[in-house]
Design an enzyme around this catalytic site. Sequence first.
Site, PDB file in Angstrom:
ATOM      1  N   CYS A  65     -10.868  -5.277  -6.337  1.00 35.47           N
ATOM      2  CA  CYS A  65     -10.912  -4.073  -5.492  1.00 35.47           C
ATOM      3  C   CYS A  65     -10.777  -2.811  -6.345  1.00 35.47           C
ATOM      4  CB  CYS A  65      -9.797  -4.172  -4.456  1.00 35.47           C
ATOM      5  SG  CYS A  65      -9.239  -2.611  -3.779  1.00 35.47           S
ATOM      6  N   CYS A  68      -8.244  -0.099  -5.398  1.00 32.07           N
ATOM      7  CA  CYS A  68      -6.875  -0.546  -5.702  1.00 32.07           C
ATOM      8  C   CYS A  68      -6.511  -0.180  -7.133  1.00 32.07           C
ATOM      9  CB  CYS A  68      -6.739  -2.058  -5.539  1.00 32.07           C
ATOM     10  SG  CYS A  68      -7.081  -2.628  -3.875  1.00 32.07           S
TER      11      CYS A  68
END
Lengths: 142, 331
Positions: A65, A68
Amino acid sequence: MDEEDRELEKILQRKMKELLHATQRKTTPHPLSEGKAVKLTSENFDKVINNSDMPVLVDFWAEWCMPCHMMSPVVEALAKKYAGKAIVAKLNVDESPDIAQRYYIMGIPTFIIFKNGKPVEKIVGAVGRGPLEKALRKHLTT
Amino acid sequence: MSLLTFQAPVEEEEIKERYDLVIVGAGPAGCSAAIYARRFQLETLIVAKELGGLIVDAEIVDNYPGLPEIPGSELGNKFLEHAKKYMTNIIMEEVESIEKKESGFLVRTMDEKTIEAKAIILATGEKHRKLNVPGEEEFLGRGVSYCGLCDAPLFKDRVVAVVGGGNVAFSDAQLLAKHAKKVILIHRRNWFRADPIEVKRVKENSKIEILTPYIVREIKGDMKVEKLLLEKTKEVGGEVIPTGELKEIEVDGIFVDIGLVPNSELAKKSGVAVDERGYIIVDDFMRTSVEGIFAAGDVTDKGSKFRQVVLAAAQGAIAAISVYNYLKSKE
């Protein structure tokens, strides 16, 4: 130096020691709030969020991700700044899907602030430092 | 897949009170502007809500000269690293307001930081258009997503809907089909803007079902997305008209891919003129209607017409050169 002075000196020294001790006790870091984000897993998750007087900020993330990774330095900066005041933690949703499912994490990063084991705030997305810090500050005990 | 590994200097102590130039936005336009500004030795701060811009959500970028077939995240990384290499300060915050002062501008962040700047470049880009239906905001992160590449793996063996008829919707549908049990592609027309090759691929994919012409009326659920309320439409003279015929489908998630809108609220609040679609109006030198405020990239009327990384970077460069000339003229 007469007897009275010596007595006074002793008292002062004792007081000083006590004070020093007290401040030391205050600054003794909490093992989970030492300025670094703590890694949570399915095994330690409940123990950490249930057994803390401090608010616990959990960053639900995954290796693949990108947003993230973008937020990860923000999370570390908050862990450093709020050492002793909050527990800042990270949970990898791929490694602990049971925990992620329990909180219906279907988009990451998601940040949840827990107090006494209960979620009190949820923030979705790479929101930057401002909103995350503001939310955390709201739930600090002191 | 490579990841956005860039580490922004987020320590508050590093941020100064005064800069020559504050750039809002850290996509290709903002980073390019910073690189050029630093070559002119302008003290530069980038304030950005997100890093890298929307390009980091692109799987592969194959039209940026010199860097063929580069993952979008890696390209974003390179831009950020390049800007940081030349001592640009970067903070991840949202700008609340830009106030005109005698000596320049006062930039206020959502976190109540104030920074003085002699000039501003707005490189705030675009964001995903919303459906504006009940449940959309409520279920963000609990089934509602705007980025296939970001969230697709979280929908393993589930049923997901993709809304939209352009290339992004079609590539997200195919990406989701790799993880999900079933993908339902919903579009308000019976025809698609997506490239014919993408349409062909989706039609041939046994996991993807095409459901048209429908619009989403409501996203329903308890703790997470469970159902979508759809309304059938018809096309009359190019206009999409709802028919009143409702239908409910069960899904675990919905990916909204219905285009982009400009991030120009800050520009408007600062008195910068925008066109009828909300994009910042700039001249050939990237000047806006407010003296001292410049703009670059997809948030500008010129940039948004093409939406190209190479163009955003070029506009960023022009904006920085214009800032330099502007500040020199004021000396």
